[in-house]
Enzyme design. Structure first.
Site, PDB file in Angstrom:
ATOM      1  N   ASP A 482     -29.746  -4.764 -15.404  1.00  0.00           N
ATOM      2  CA  ASP A 482     -29.217  -5.238 -16.685  1.00  0.00           C
ATOM      3  C   ASP A 482     -30.342  -5.622 -17.632  1.00  0.00           C
ATOM      4  OD1 ASP A 482     -29.860  -7.346 -14.929  1.00  0.00           O
ATOM      5  OD2 ASP A 482     -28.688  -8.753 -16.106  1.00  0.00           O
ATOM      6  N   GLU A 488     -33.047 -12.345 -13.222  1.00  0.00           N
ATOM      7  CA  GLU A 488     -31.820 -11.588 -12.958  1.00  0.00           C
ATOM      8  C   GLU A 488     -32.195 -10.205 -12.447  1.00  0.00           C
ATOM      9  OE1 GLU A 488     -27.437 -11.245 -15.025  1.00  0.00           O
ATOM     10  OE2 GLU A 488     -29.056 -12.314 -16.006  1.00  0.00           O
ATOM     11  N   TRP A 551     -16.222  -3.155 -15.126  1.00  0.00           N
ATOM     12  CA  TRP A 551     -17.348  -3.297 -14.201  1.00  0.00           C
ATOM     13  C   TRP A 551     -17.018  -2.563 -12.896  1.00  0.00           C
ATOM     14  CZ3 TRP A 551     -17.110  -5.920 -18.486  1.00  0.00           C
ATOM     15  CH2 TRP A 551     -18.266  -6.439 -19.062  1.00  0.00           C
ATOM     16  N   GLU A 763     -29.568  -7.314 -25.888  1.00  0.00           N
ATOM     17  CA  GLU A 763     -28.335  -7.690 -25.208  1.00  0.00           C
ATOM     18  C   GLU A 763     -27.263  -8.131 -26.202  1.00  0.00           C
ATOM     19  OE1 GLU A 763     -27.002 -10.563 -21.476  1.00  0.00           O
ATOM     20  OE2 GLU A 763     -28.850 -11.004 -22.570  1.00  0.00           O
TER      21      GLU A 763
END
Length: 884
Positions: A482, A488, A551, A763
């Protein structure tokens, strides 16, 4: 009014009777001469060419496979397909005798065209089988004797061995728990990094194979391997990272299979005779960087003359080998390098370097100082509006590399087993001014070939394309992450699925996604639910953290997108049970045919206003979105069943799809066609996924346009609506509105970040606000590719290149004129060869040049210079010029 005219020039004829056909680009499992294939029926692909550029359509082929070269051969090959009447030239499976572990095989092909003209045999290609079963491995798992923990120094493992014959061929097979970097006689094995890559390690662990023939010598030799925590045990996940997720010890499995010139063989394996120690790499972790203390360096430790008398013996462990799998996807390698464009002293007096591009990798630095000097290099994506170094958006990730000098000699350092996402670095510990020649930023990403390019007359759109590509490069790091900079860097499924079609235009992601999808299936919960991230590091496989619409639909959408991009049915075969399990999971969650349960992210990061007294935040009902994706996944599953000839499944899910759509209309659509969430995303998904009766679709498109006008020509969509926004507009006759959205340069829009200096996709639409302040740092990445999904529309519509059949066996060329563009050009390397389309408007006249590769056909739609009418031509391979 001027009457449009058209001239079409075919620059070479097709279906020639005097073709001199040749065959190029021979691939085994989409790889050129691979040395580690564990499929018992590997598949072969090739492309056609013709000496005089005459067009060729294949009518038949013959494949031959043997265990030795075809030169001066008198015996029959191991397998011959015979003459097969087929125009298929991709993914032809081997159908001969059982292939043997570690053996090398050769293949060649010849083809016939539609006039019966036969080519010469191609040059021979080869592949080598990997180690096919647990008994084939002679190596043992070994672990270091040192205090091997995630915060301790990196283990070094070594062994000496002697060879008394001349080496003909040698292959090293390596896997590990954690990262490994291996050397033979002081030379790095291969040019890959972050190996063995990231998979669901307890279910699938990759190994790599390397040709090390040139690294071995007669006499004494030495192997040295450094291990790092890597994805195996580095703390992973935001907010509360979990260390030791897959295990708490690094380990090595390695063997070298040697063939001597006299035909004899020898195997060198990891075993109890190896020794271990530690060296200069004192700490290495994914989020926090590394520490290298060169005072503790063990110089020459990978050379045979090194004295390892003080090293400790390793321990042999009974770790499983039945999870080992060969590597087909491209490994991570070094790519572009950047030199500083500016050296900055910030208002606080800090030394900062700007490399001009937000990238993923590390900085090579040449240092000179005194013994014990500590040089710290921190990383950031942006400076704040005061010009200060800004790292709040990295959250808990330190992203800092520390180098400790051992003497006054000038040396070059770079991190090991860690990487950063950055444009800027901050340096502490260097006295005096910085020398830009001492710093080089190195980009790393999975070594996928570039497959597409796009450019046009608008510099902002060219920068957008640049940003999309660099977002992909930075985040396609063995898994589709991501973001690459904060704590992350996980394989978020929603981000990957929305971007997958664009990804396939920019780069050859066939093997990349094929590998990752296997982990989607491996980590899928028993219920059929899909985790939020793959590999799944949020749970241990028992508690379910997943099941969100958009997702979880990664399990259906990406397999279908990859099948359509590359024409490879095996992707659908591999994933079909996973696809089916996901749809069945949703069906079990429904009430009266509606998916109105569970946790959903919805249209993530849509346009919203903090103090929304007027109700202008573009909130779309999460369950409405869920119903749309339920239908889309069911449609894909139905189509996949048809491709795979699964009749019962096709009929069952086709019927289910009808029920899903009717439930949507009953629940969310008024008799006049108003959707209950009157938002851009609601109309886009309803139109894109065919959720509405035919009589309501055009007026829904009109409502979508009216909504865009309500926001003064701005989009308001988030992660799930944005990829389909311009596509839905184009399909229903509003390409002009799609262009206006694309070219909008004020917030929210694709071009607003570019106006703010972005070199990658953000983002958030307003990662940097108009006043120079930042969005909240807890969720504000400046390298986050999801909104780059617009690239797919740019290739398909502006450049006009799209598949009419899976894998581009048939092609559509249909550029959409608009946006004030005077020219545009797209190129794409499909499985059959190069496709290109370039159009240009000069003096109210459109000129268009098109290339269609061999063994394909195309429908070419030539617009007038205003894009109002089209002329259609059905053609074969060739170079074409049109003027209108």
């Amino acid at each position: 009014m001027r009457t449009p005219f058209l001239i079409g020039c075919l620059l070479f004829s097709w279906y020639t009777t005097s073709a001199q056909i040749a065959i190029k680009n021979l691939l085994t499992e989409n790889l050129k001469n691979p040395i580690c294939i564990d499929a018992q029926n590997p598949r072969f692909s090739w492309q056609l060419t013709e000496k005089y550029n005459k067009a060729v359509i294949q009518q038949a082929y013959e494949l031959q496979v043997d265990s030795s070269t075809f030169d001066n051969k008198s015996h029959s090959p191991l397998w011959s397909s015979g003459k097969i009447n087929s125009d298929q030239s991709v993914y032809i499976p081997y159908s001969g005798k059982l292939l043997l572990s570690g053996r090398k095989y050769f293949w060649r092909v010849r083809v016939w065209d539609t006039k019966g003209v036969v080519s010469a045999w191609s040059e021979q290609a080869f592949w080598k089988m990997g180690l096919l079963s647990t008994p084939d491995w002679h190596a043992q798992w070994i672990v270091p004797a040192s205090n091997d923990t995630v915060n301790a120094a990196a283990p070094l493992l070594r062994n000496n061995f002697s060879l008394n014959k001349k080496v003909l061929e040698a292959t090293a097979y390596i896997s590990s728990h954690g990262f490994y970097e291996a050397q033979l006689n002081g030379h790095k094995i291969g040019d890959s990094f972050l190996t063995p890559g990231w998979t669901s390690y307890n279910k699938r662990l990759q190994y790599q194979a390397y040709d090390v023939t040139s690294l071995l010598t007669e006499g004494e030799n030495a192997i040295g391997v450094t291990l790092g925590s890597g994805w195996y045990r580095s703390p992973l996940g935001p907010y509360t990272p979990r260390a030791n997720f897959y295990g708490d010890k690094t380990a090595l499995l390695m063997e070298i299979r040697i063939v001597f010139t006299d035909g004899s063989t020898k195997i060198i394996s990891s075993d109890k005779n190896w020794k271990s120690s530690t060296g200069a790499l004192r700490f290495a972790e994914i989020y926090n960087g590394c520490i290298i203390d060169s005072r503790l360096e063990k110089s020459g430790w990978t050379n045979p003359a090194f004295n390892d008398q003080d090293w400790l013996p390793v321990r042999v462990m009974a770790y499983p080998k039945n999870t080992l799998t060969a590597t087909y996807n491209e490994t991570v390698k070094q790519h572009e390098v950047f030199k500083p464009i500016k050296i900055i002293t910030t208002p606080r007096g800090e030394k900062v370097i700007d490399f001009g591009q937000n990238l993923v990798g590390w900085v090579k630095v040449t240092l000179k100082g005194h013994a014990g000097d500590s040089i710290k290099i921190a990383h950031a994506e942006v400076l704040d509006k005061a010009g200060e170094f800004y790292t709040e958006n990295l959250r808990a990730a330190k992203a800092e590399n520390i180098y400790i000098l051992k003497d006054t000699v000038k040396r070059t350092f770079e991190p090991q087993f860690s990487w950063q996402g950055f444009r800027y670095i901050k340096i502490k510990g260097i006295k005096g001014p910085l020398n830009p020649d001492d710093f080089t930023a190195v980009a790393i990403y999975s070594d996928m070939k570039a497959s597409g390019s796009f450019s046009c007359s608008n510099p902002l759109l060219n920068q957008l394309q640049h940003n999309i590509q660099w977002g992909q490069k930075g985040n396609f790091l063995d898994v589709p992450t991501d973001c690459p900079q904060r704590d992350e860097r996980l394989g978020w499924t929603g981000d990957a699925q929305v971007f997958s079609r664009t990804a396939a235009f920019n780069m050859d992601v066939h093997n990349f996604f094929t590998k990752w999808l296997k982990d989607v299936a491996a980590d899928q919960y028993k219920s059929g639910s899909i985790p939020y991230v793959i590999p799944d590091v949020f749970t241990n496989g028992t508690d379910e953290v997943g099941g969100s619409s958009g997702w979880g639909d990664v399990s259906t959408i990406i397999p279908w997108n990859m099948y359509y991009a590359y024409g490879d049915k095996k992707i659908l075969e591999n994933q079909f049970q996973s696809m089916k399990a996901w749809v069945n999971y949703i069906q079990k969650q429904t009430r009266n045919g509606l998916w109105v349960t569970g946790n959903h992210f919805g249209d993530w990061l849509f346009y919203s206003v903090n103090d929304d007294r007027d109700g202008i935040s573009a909130i779309t009902n999460k369950y409405l979105i869920a119903q749309c994706f339920y239908a889309y996944s069911t449609r894909i599953l139905t189509n996949s069943a048809k491709v795979l000839n699964k009749k019962a499944d096709e009929e069952y899910y086709a019927k289910l799809l009808t029920q899903i759509k009717q439930a949507f209309v009953n629940e969310y659509v008024t008799a006049n066609g108003l959707i209950s969430s009157d938002t851009q995303t609601a109309y886009v998904l309803a139109l894109e996924f065919d959720m509405l009766p035919v009589n309501l679709r055009q007026q829904a498109a009109a409502r979508l346009v009216k909504n865009i006008e309500l926001y003064h020509g701005h989009l308001t969509t988030g992660f799930l609506g944005t990829p389909y926004l311009c596509d839905a507009l184009s399909k229903f006759g509003y390409a002009d509105v799609a262009y206006k959205l694309l070219l909008q340069d004020t917030y929210p829009s694709w071009l607003y970040p570019i106006k703010q200096g972005a070199t990658t996709i953000w983002e958030r639409w307003d990662g940097i606000k108009t006043d120079g302040s930042f969005e909240e740092p807890s969720m504000n990445s400046y390298n986050h590719y999801a909104y780059g999904a617009i690239g797919d529309w740019m290739y398909r519509n502006i450049a006009g290149i799209m598949p009419a059949a899976p894998g581009y066996k048939k092609i559509i060329i249909k550029p959409v004129i608009g946006g004030g563009l005077s020219w545009a050009e797209g190129k794409y390397e499909c499985p059959y060869g190069s496709i290109s389309c370039k159009w240009e408007i000069i003096a109210n006249k459109l000129n268009m040049n098109v290339i269609i590769p061999q063994n394909t056909t195309a429908d070419i739609f030539v617009p007038d210079f205003q894009g109002k009418t089209y002329k259609k031509f059905t053609v074969g391979p060739g170079n074409y010029h049109y003027s209108r």
